[in-house]
Motif scaffolding. Structure first.
Motif, PDB file in Angstrom:
ATOM      1  N   PHE A 134       0.925  -1.223   0.084  1.00  0.00           N
ATOM      2  CA  PHE A 134      -0.183   0.127   0.156  1.00  0.00           C
ATOM      3  C   PHE A 134       0.837   1.214  -0.001  1.00  0.00           C
ATOM      4  O   PHE A 134       1.697   1.380   0.984  1.00  0.00           O
ATOM      5  N   SER A 135       0.651   2.006  -0.875  1.00  0.00           N
ATOM      6  CA  SER A 135       1.412   3.404  -1.019  1.00  0.00           C
ATOM      7  C   SER A 135       0.291   4.633  -0.735  1.00  0.00           C
ATOM      8  O   SER A 135      -0.672   4.360  -1.369  1.00  0.00           O
ATOM      9  N   PHE A 136       0.759   5.538  -0.021  1.00  0.00           N
ATOM     10  CA  PHE A 136       0.106   6.680   0.379  1.00  0.00           C
ATOM     11  C   PHE A 136       0.825   7.964  -0.041  1.00  0.00           C
ATOM     12  O   PHE A 136       2.025   8.128   0.252  1.00  0.00           O
ATOM     13  N   CYS A 137       0.469   8.951  -0.607  1.00  0.00           N
ATOM     14  CA  CYS A 137       1.067  10.276  -1.021  1.00  0.00           C
ATOM     15  C   CYS A 137      -0.030  11.409  -0.559  1.00  0.00           C
ATOM     16  O   CYS A 137      -1.117  11.295  -0.635  1.00  0.00           O
ATOM     17  N   GLY A 138       0.458  12.635   0.035  1.00  0.00           N
ATOM     18  CA  GLY A 138      -0.245  13.572   0.453  1.00  0.00           C
ATOM     19  C   GLY A 138       0.117  14.853  -0.332  1.00  0.00           C
ATOM     20  O   GLY A 138       1.249  15.169  -0.777  1.00  0.00           O
ATOM     21  N   LEU A 139      -0.926  15.514  -0.707  1.00  0.00           N
ATOM     22  CA  LEU A 139      -1.039  16.663  -1.248  1.00  0.00           C
ATOM     23  C   LEU A 139      -0.870  17.996  -0.342  1.00  0.00           C
ATOM     24  O   LEU A 139      -1.758  18.121   0.499  1.00  0.00           O
ATOM     25  N   ASP A 140      -0.191  19.219  -0.747  1.00  0.00           N
ATOM     26  CA  ASP A 140      -0.247  20.275  -0.068  1.00  0.00           C
ATOM     27  C   ASP A 140      -1.812  20.734  -0.400  1.00  0.00           C
ATOM     28  O   ASP A 140      -2.285  20.493  -1.314  1.00  0.00           O
ATOM     29  N   PHE A 141      -2.372  21.652   0.593  1.00  0.00           N
ATOM     30  CA  PHE A 141      -3.607  22.065   0.181  1.00  0.00           C
ATOM     31  C   PHE A 141      -3.564  23.162  -1.026  1.00  0.00           C
ATOM     32  O   PHE A 141      -2.662  24.286  -1.110  1.00  0.00           O
ATOM     33  N   TYR A 142      -4.588  23.017  -1.880  1.00  0.00           N
ATOM     34  CA  TYR A 142      -4.859  23.828  -2.977  1.00  0.00           C
ATOM     35  C   TYR A 142      -6.012  24.450  -2.912  1.00  0.00           C
ATOM     36  O   TYR A 142      -6.944  23.764  -2.662  1.00  0.00           O
ATOM     37  N   ASP A 143      -6.140  25.854  -3.133  1.00  0.00           N
ATOM     38  CA  ASP A 143      -7.247  26.531  -3.377  1.00  0.00           C
ATOM     39  C   ASP A 143      -8.031  25.973  -4.641  1.00  0.00           C
ATOM     40  O   ASP A 143      -7.561  25.151  -5.452  1.00  0.00           O
ATOM     41  N   ASP A 144      -9.048  26.607  -5.010  1.00  0.00           N
ATOM     42  CA  ASP A 144      -9.776  26.449  -6.117  1.00  0.00           C
ATOM     43  C   ASP A 144      -9.345  27.132  -7.443  1.00  0.00           C
ATOM     44  O   ASP A 144      -9.788  28.080  -7.988  1.00  0.00           O
ATOM     45  N   SER A 145      -8.042  26.667  -7.559  1.00  0.00           N
ATOM     46  CA  SER A 145      -7.294  27.165  -8.764  1.00  0.00           C
ATOM     47  C   SER A 145      -8.151  26.932 -10.059  1.00  0.00           C
ATOM     48  O   SER A 145      -8.893  26.037 -10.430  1.00  0.00           O
ATOM     49  N   HIS A 146      -7.658  27.521 -11.148  1.00  0.00           N
ATOM     50  CA  HIS A 146      -8.175  27.196 -12.616  1.00  0.00           C
ATOM     51  C   HIS A 146      -7.623  25.782 -12.614  1.00  0.00           C
ATOM     52  O   HIS A 146      -6.403  25.286 -12.287  1.00  0.00           O
ATOM     53  N   TYR A 147      -8.141  25.211 -13.662  1.00  0.00           N
ATOM     54  CA  TYR A 147      -7.858  23.660 -14.000  1.00  0.00           C
ATOM     55  C   TYR A 147      -6.367  23.659 -14.481  1.00  0.00           C
ATOM     56  O   TYR A 147      -5.729  22.698 -13.886  1.00  0.00           O
TER      57      TYR A 147
END
Length: 288
Positions: A134-147
């Motif tokens: 099992f692998s896990f990766c976390g993203l920093d928080f992103y706001d509602d950016s353009h696609y």
């Protein structure tokens, strides 16, 4: 204390054992919840027999840091914990003139204590942790950016998963789950993602009693999106295969532990009456 448990089964042909991934998000802890709430939450999590525990952001909304640090220490003794920050962990909010105002960041001392908890991995540094397939990766928080901006940020920060492991991406903001975003990203860069877990949207203010009645994945309200926002609750079976056969990614928005802001006694009572604290149980099973 009663907790609302949502269950999602994911079947995989990858060579991994069955696993229970318990997901919690948006605790927004204040002293009004009391340490007893945290202990009862741990007892409920234990009853779900977790293989892994994922905390998806927004830990604390006041200065009760010691309570939540002690709680995270206890939680890490139940099962491995994978932790990411939400927007309330990056920016501390206060109420002024009925509006949220940024006042300070989560103290660096608290962040250091979180990093030093045994059996807890802070994944906001975009590192992959692999155990037992099992692998896990976390993203920093992103706001509602353009696609295009969002895809660029994600491409820069997501390490590539191996096709052989069961790969879970943690992202506080469910904008990541939007199939238009992740399909383009995954097809181009072959990230082999099996599951994306998010919080942040507070189930679109849909009560647990209505969650299984209302069709689709729209919520009732989200401050950033207004009425009937899309991608604010539920499970998204995105229905396309990545590089690995039968590796269709599933996006899951977890029900929150705290739904309404803790501004006054009326909202606290509304939370107690209308919004049972939510836990997501993801059961990974071998394909039949």
């Amino acid at each position: 204390m009663k907790f609302y448990v949502k269950k999602t089964d994911i079947y995989t042909d990858k060579k991994v054992n069955d696993a229970n991934i318990v997901c919690i998000s948006d605790l927004h802890y204040t002293k009004s919840l009391t340490p007893n709430f945290l202990l009862e939450l741990i007892q409920k999590i234990v009853s779900l027999n977790p293989t892994y525990i994922c905390f998806l952001g927004d830990l604390c909304d006041d200065n009760s840091y010691q309570d939540v640090i002690e709680w995270l220490n206890l939680l890490s003794k139940v099962a491995p914990v994978y932790f990411i920050y939400g927007n309330h962990d990056i920016k501390k909010y206060r109420i002024k003139d009925e509006m949220y105002r940024v006042s300070s960041h989560l103290p660096s001392k608290i962040k250091k204590e979180i990093k030093n908890i045994n059996n807890l991995k802070l994944l906001n540094n975009n590192k992959i942790v692999s155990t037992d397939g099992f692998s896990f990766c976390g993203l920093d928080f992103y706001d509602d950016s353009h696609y295009d901006t969002l895809i660029g940020k994600m491409n820069h920060n997501i390490p590539e998963f191996t096709p052989k492991s069961f790969n879970t991406l943690l992202s506080h903001n469910p904008k990541t789950i939007d199939p238009l975003v992740f399909k383009e990203l995954d097809e181009e860069y072959k990230y082999n993602t099996d599951c994306i877990l998010s919080g942040h949207s507070h189930n679109g203010l849909v009560t647990p009693s209505m969650d299984n009645i209302l069709p689709g994945n729209r919520g009732f309200y989200l401050k950033a999106k207004g009425l009937f926002p899309s991608y604010t609750r539920g499970t998204f079976d995105c229905g396309y295969s990545t590089e690995c056969q039968h590796s269709d990614y599933v996006g899951i928005i977890c029900p929150p532990l705290r739904t309404l802001p803790d501004r006054n006694i009326i909202l606290r009572k509304a939370n107690d009456i209308l919004y049972t604290p939510g836990i997501q149980l993801v059961r990974v099973k071998k394909e039949k």
